[in-house]
Design a protein around this motif. Structure first.
Motif, PDB file in Angstrom:
ATOM      1  N   THR A  34      10.896  18.512  71.690  1.00 60.66           N
ATOM      2  CA  THR A  34      12.121  17.755  71.813  1.00 60.66           C
ATOM      3  C   THR A  34      11.663  16.316  70.956  1.00 60.66           C
ATOM      4  N   VAL A  35      11.968  16.210  69.936  1.00 63.61           N
ATOM      5  CA  VAL A  35      11.633  14.849  69.106  1.00 63.61           C
ATOM      6  C   VAL A  35      13.048  14.285  69.028  1.00 63.61           C
ATOM      7  N   ALA A  95      20.504  20.124  61.596  1.00 63.37           N
ATOM      8  CA  ALA A  95      21.802  19.886  62.035  1.00 63.37           C
ATOM      9  C   ALA A  95      22.421  19.053  60.816  1.00 63.37           C
ATOM     10  N   THR A  96      24.110  19.089  60.958  1.00 62.54           N
ATOM     11  CA  THR A  96      24.611  18.422  59.984  1.00 62.54           C
ATOM     12  C   THR A  96      25.917  17.514  60.818  1.00 62.54           C
ATOM     13  N   PHE A  97      25.888  16.316  60.586  1.00 61.66           N
ATOM     14  CA  PHE A  97      26.791  15.471  61.447  1.00 61.66           C
ATOM     15  C   PHE A  97      28.122  15.052  60.586  1.00 61.66           C
ATOM     16  N   GLU A 110      26.539   6.430  63.417  1.00 59.54           N
ATOM     17  CA  GLU A 110      25.423   6.566  63.856  1.00 59.54           C
ATOM     18  C   GLU A 110      25.485   7.601  64.749  1.00 59.54           C
ATOM     19  N   ALA A 111      24.255   8.521  64.822  1.00 59.66           N
ATOM     20  CA  ALA A 111      23.968   9.587  65.716  1.00 59.66           C
ATOM     21  C   ALA A 111      22.988   9.762  66.033  1.00 59.66           C
ATOM     22  N   LYS A 112      22.656  10.436  67.286  1.00 58.94           N
ATOM     23  CA  LYS A 112      21.248  10.752  67.861  1.00 58.94           C
ATOM     24  C   LYS A 112      21.320  12.137  68.257  1.00 58.94           C
ATOM     25  N   THR A 113      20.153  12.880  68.265  1.00 58.80           N
ATOM     26  CA  THR A 113      19.887  13.978  68.872  1.00 58.80           C
ATOM     27  C   THR A 113      18.464  14.047  69.091  1.00 58.80           C
ATOM     28  N   ARG A 114      18.185  15.392  69.463  1.00 62.80           N
ATOM     29  CA  ARG A 114      16.828  15.711  70.001  1.00 62.80           C
ATOM     30  C   ARG A 114      16.654  17.156  68.936  1.00 62.80           C
ATOM     31  N   ILE A 115      15.359  17.099  68.306  1.00 64.34           N
ATOM     32  CA  ILE A 115      15.062  18.533  67.538  1.00 64.34           C
ATOM     33  C   ILE A 115      13.919  18.963  67.865  1.00 64.34           C
TER      34      ILE A 115
END
Lengths: 149, 109
Positions: free
Chosen positions: A64-65, A97-99, A109-114
């Motif tokens: 989880t980065v 991912a594609t936002f 602006e978007a955030k996630t964990r990869i």
């Protein structure tokens, strides 16, 4: 054929280098990453700037980065960010991912964990509604890889 | 496996034209299709959430295509501009075709 000591050493060094390249090809996907960027931009080379990628310098756990992306845009109906592609060039498959944003997203602006398998570059490419593209890259050092190996 | 449980954080009210931050999380293993079963040595088949959409009063605000490199329990944070009161609708689509949905209302001052 007899080998001198010097020749024998040179040969084994060459073989080691070859092996190193071999293992790299099976995992790293620099070419696949470039291909994915080209497919996303439609063949155009994206410019630097406007987009900024927010990643930790060192990720202890590759499972989880946290990754954030911000694009400088007024986000109105005439001028907005259409989509942002996130890629990781050292994963078995570079796609992450594609936002897709819209004019009512407010801020691009978007955030996630990869997941990151190893130390590698994370790439973000933004595509505006007029078709122009921007790119940012950040290296993330991964202590424990996150592909469940 | 338990049914994935979506969790969403949306402010209860906002000023007209304000840009709000929305946080979403859904419990899901995001099986990448790269892992092997430790006992049998066989690959565990891929099963991830591949699509997320957020709509506001029927208009798409934000959507995302996810690949196996997204972590388990996928977390997404994004913004939305609120010009009127209404309902946010969140949809997650699973590889097996299952759809998980939740809704949140927002008031405008």
């Amino acid at each position: 054929m007899t080998l001198t000591r010097r020749e024998a050493l040179g040969l084994s060094a060459g073989a080691a280098a070859f092996l190193a390249i071999g293992t790299k090809v099976s995992f790293a996907n620099a070419d696949a990453t470039e291909a994915a960027i080209m497919e996303f931009t439609g063949g155009a080379t994206p410019a630097e700037g406007k987009i900024s990628l927010d990643t930790p310098e060192i990720a202890e756990n590759g499972n989880t980065v946290p990754v954030g992306v911000t694009v400088d845009s007024p986000m109105t109906a005439d001028s907005y960010v259409a989509s942002v592609l996130i890629l990781a060039d050292g994963n078995p498959n570079p796609a992450v991912a594609t936002f897709h944003f819209s004019a009512i997203s407010g801020d691009a602006e978007a955030k996630t964990r990869i997941r990151l398998a190893k130390t590698q570059n994370v790439v973000a490419v933004a595509k505006m509604n007029d078709g122009s593209t921007f790119i940012d890259r950040k290296e993330v050092k991964v202590t424990i890889g996150g592909c469940g190996g | 496996m338990a049914t994935p449980k979506p969790r969403v954080k949306v402010p209860k009210k906002a000023d007209k034209g304000e840009v709000i931050t929305i946080k979403t999380l859904i419990s899901h293993p995001m099986e990448s299709g790269q892992r092997k079963d430790k006992k049998t040595g066989e690959l565990i088949p891929r099963k991830i959430i591949n699509k997320f959409t957020c709509e506001f009063n029927g208009q798409i605000v934000f959507s995302c295509d996810l690949d196996p490199a997204v972590s388990a329990n996928p977390y997404l944070q994004f913004n939305a501009k609120v010009n009127e009161a209404g309902t946010f609708k969140f949809t997650w689509v699973d590889d097996d075709g299952s759809v998980y949905e939740t809704e949140k209302n927002i008031k405008v001052n």
